[in-house]
Design a protein around this motif. Structure first.
Motif, PDB file in Angstrom:
ATOM      1  N   LEU A  90       0.847  -1.184   0.000  1.00 21.17           N
ATOM      2  CA  LEU A  90       0.000   0.000   0.000  1.00 21.17           C
ATOM      3  C   LEU A  90       0.885   1.237   0.000  1.00 21.17           C
ATOM      4  CD1 LEU A  90      -2.735  -0.921   2.648  1.00 21.17           C
ATOM      5  CD2 LEU A  90      -2.927  -0.994   0.149  1.00 21.17           C
ATOM      6  N   PHE A  91       0.547   2.175  -0.876  1.00 18.36           N
ATOM      7  CA  PHE A  91       1.239   3.450  -0.953  1.00 18.36           C
ATOM      8  C   PHE A  91       0.217   4.521  -0.599  1.00 18.36           C
ATOM      9  CE2 PHE A  91       3.615   0.579  -3.640  1.00 18.36           C
ATOM     10  CZ  PHE A  91       4.927   0.825  -3.249  1.00 18.36           C
ATOM     11  N   PRO A  92       0.218   4.982   0.656  1.00 21.57           N
ATOM     12  CA  PRO A  92      -0.810   5.915   1.130  1.00 21.57           C
ATOM     13  C   PRO A  92      -0.622   7.324   0.575  1.00 21.57           C
ATOM     14  CG  PRO A  92       0.831   5.567   2.831  1.00 21.57           C
ATOM     15  CD  PRO A  92       1.192   4.638   1.699  1.00 21.57           C
ATOM     16  N   PRO A  93      -1.660   8.140   0.657  1.00 22.62           N
ATOM     17  CA  PRO A  93      -1.591   9.503   0.136  1.00 22.62           C
ATOM     18  C   PRO A  93      -0.881  10.451   1.100  1.00 22.62           C
ATOM     19  CG  PRO A  93      -3.775   9.096   0.992  1.00 22.62           C
ATOM     20  CD  PRO A  93      -3.008   7.812   1.117  1.00 22.62           C
ATOM     21  N   VAL A  94       0.417  10.244   1.272  1.00 28.67           N
ATOM     22  CA  VAL A  94       1.215  11.072   2.179  1.00 28.67           C
ATOM     23  C   VAL A  94       2.416  11.647   1.425  1.00 28.67           C
ATOM     24  CG1 VAL A  94       0.510   9.827   4.271  1.00 28.67           C
ATOM     25  CG2 VAL A  94       2.537   9.085   3.019  1.00 28.67           C
ATOM     26  N   ALA A  95       3.012  12.691   2.000  1.00 30.21           N
ATOM     27  CA  ALA A  95       4.182  13.335   1.399  1.00 30.21           C
ATOM     28  C   ALA A  95       5.280  12.308   1.158  1.00 30.21           C
ATOM     29  CB  ALA A  95       4.685  14.445   2.315  1.00 30.21           C
ATOM     30  N   GLY A  96       5.936  12.418   0.027  1.00 32.05           N
ATOM     31  CA  GLY A  96       6.983  11.484  -0.339  1.00 32.05           C
ATOM     32  C   GLY A  96       6.471  10.321  -1.160  1.00 32.05           C
ATOM     33  N   ILE A  97       5.158  10.117  -1.165  1.00 33.46           N
ATOM     34  CA  ILE A  97       4.558   9.049  -1.966  1.00 33.46           C
ATOM     35  C   ILE A  97       3.764   9.648  -3.117  1.00 33.46           C
ATOM     36  CG2 ILE A  97       2.959   7.086  -1.983  1.00 33.46           C
ATOM     37  CD1 ILE A  97       5.373   6.479  -0.258  1.00 33.46           C
ATOM     38  N   VAL A  98       2.847  10.545  -2.799  1.00 34.74           N
ATOM     39  CA  VAL A  98       2.028  11.214  -3.815  1.00 34.74           C
ATOM     40  C   VAL A  98       2.493  12.667  -3.933  1.00 34.74           C
ATOM     41  CG1 VAL A  98       0.044   9.702  -3.405  1.00 34.74           C
ATOM     42  CG2 VAL A  98       0.209  11.866  -2.174  1.00 34.74           C
ATOM     43  N   PRO A  99       2.084  13.365  -4.990  1.00 31.61           N
ATOM     44  CA  PRO A  99       2.449  14.790  -5.089  1.00 31.61           C
ATOM     45  C   PRO A  99       2.004  15.548  -3.833  1.00 31.61           C
ATOM     46  CG  PRO A  99       1.495  14.030  -7.149  1.00 31.61           C
ATOM     47  CD  PRO A  99       1.314  12.916  -6.148  1.00 31.61           C
ATOM     48  N   ASP A 100       2.791  16.523  -3.399  1.00 34.46           N
ATOM     49  CA  ASP A 100       2.508  17.258  -2.158  1.00 34.46           C
ATOM     50  C   ASP A 100       1.091  17.814  -2.096  1.00 34.46           C
ATOM     51  OD1 ASP A 100       4.996  16.662  -1.203  1.00 34.46           O
ATOM     52  OD2 ASP A 100       5.821  18.678  -1.494  1.00 34.46           O
ATOM     53  N   GLY A 101       0.554  18.270  -3.219  1.00 34.71           N
ATOM     54  CA  GLY A 101      -0.793  18.817  -3.234  1.00 34.71           C
ATOM     55  C   GLY A 101      -1.875  17.799  -2.962  1.00 34.71           C
ATOM     56  N   CYS A 102      -1.521  16.514  -3.007  1.00 36.11           N
ATOM     57  CA  CYS A 102      -2.471  15.425  -2.758  1.00 36.11           C
ATOM     58  C   CYS A 102      -2.216  14.729  -1.431  1.00 36.11           C
ATOM     59  CB  CYS A 102      -2.383  14.391  -3.876  1.00 36.11           C
ATOM     60  SG  CYS A 102      -2.677  15.043  -5.514  1.00 36.11           S
ATOM     61  N   ALA A 103      -1.173  15.117  -0.728  1.00 36.15           N
ATOM     62  CA  ALA A 103      -0.779  14.459   0.517  1.00 36.15           C
ATOM     63  C   ALA A 103      -1.650  14.925   1.681  1.00 36.15           C
ATOM     64  CB  ALA A 103       0.691  14.734   0.817  1.00 36.15           C
ATOM     65  N   VAL A 104      -2.271  13.983   2.369  1.00 35.96           N
ATOM     66  CA  VAL A 104      -3.160  14.332   3.475  1.00 35.96           C
ATOM     67  C   VAL A 104      -2.406  14.745   4.731  1.00 35.96           C
ATOM     68  CG1 VAL A 104      -5.061  12.921   2.630  1.00 35.96           C
ATOM     69  CG2 VAL A 104      -3.417  11.929   4.229  1.00 35.96           C
ATOM     70  N   ASP A 105      -1.102  14.467   4.803  1.00 34.04           N
ATOM     71  CA  ASP A 105      -0.357  14.826   5.992  1.00 34.04           C
ATOM     72  C   ASP A 105       0.262  16.222   5.911  1.00 34.04           C
ATOM     73  OD1 ASP A 105       1.343  13.834   4.007  1.00 34.04           O
ATOM     74  OD2 ASP A 105       2.859  13.229   5.454  1.00 34.04           O
ATOM     75  N   LEU A 106       0.064  16.907   4.796  1.00 32.51           N
ATOM     76  CA  LEU A 106       0.529  18.285   4.669  1.00 32.51           C
ATOM     77  C   LEU A 106      -0.668  19.211   4.737  1.00 32.51           C
ATOM     78  CD1 LEU A 106       3.078  17.938   1.726  1.00 32.51           C
ATOM     79  CD2 LEU A 106       3.565  17.991   4.176  1.00 32.51           C
ATOM     80  N   ARG A 107      -0.493  20.331   5.387  1.00 30.82           N
ATOM     81  CA  ARG A 107      -1.589  21.307   5.441  1.00 30.82           C
ATOM     82  C   ARG A 107      -2.015  21.658   4.031  1.00 30.82           C
ATOM     83  NH1 ARG A 107      -4.036  23.990   9.173  1.00 30.82           N
ATOM     84  NH2 ARG A 107      -2.573  23.414  10.793  1.00 30.82           N
TER      85      ARG A 107
END
Length: 95
Positions: free
Chosen positions: A70-87
């Motif tokens: 599993l590759f979750p929608p977090v920074a370093g995996i998906v583009p920053d604009g799609c990462a749920v762990d970034l504001r």
């Protein structure tokens, strides 16, 4: 093909036709044709994930006991604009 779990849309991806076949068999649907596209994982992450409405991750070889990832929608995996762990990532939620 995808599924939603925990508020995340998981896009199914397979590393080869055999892995897709095991997925079809696990669903009891191995007797039908399964159309698919072949593309690089980076293209899936960089081009497809941003088009999903809400947070999205990649579920690879989900029917394989030893090879599923599993590759979750977090920074370093998906583009920053799609990462749920970034504001401001994902659909505007901060972690």
């Amino acid at each position: 093909m995808s599924a939603v779990s925990g508020g995340i849309r998981w896009l199914y991806a397979f590393t080869d036709e055999e892995s897709l076949g095991r997925f079809a068999e696990a669903r009891g649907e191995s007797g039908r044709e399964w159309p698919y596209l072949s593309l690089l994982g980076a293209r899936l992450v960089d081009a497809v994930v941003p088009e999903v409405d809400g947070p999205a991750g990649i579920a690879v070889n989900v029917a394989d006991e030893d090879g599923a990832m599993l590759f979750p929608p977090v920074a370093g995996i998906v583009p920053d604009g799609c990462a749920v762990d970034l504001r401001g990532g994902g659909n505007g939620e901060a972690a």
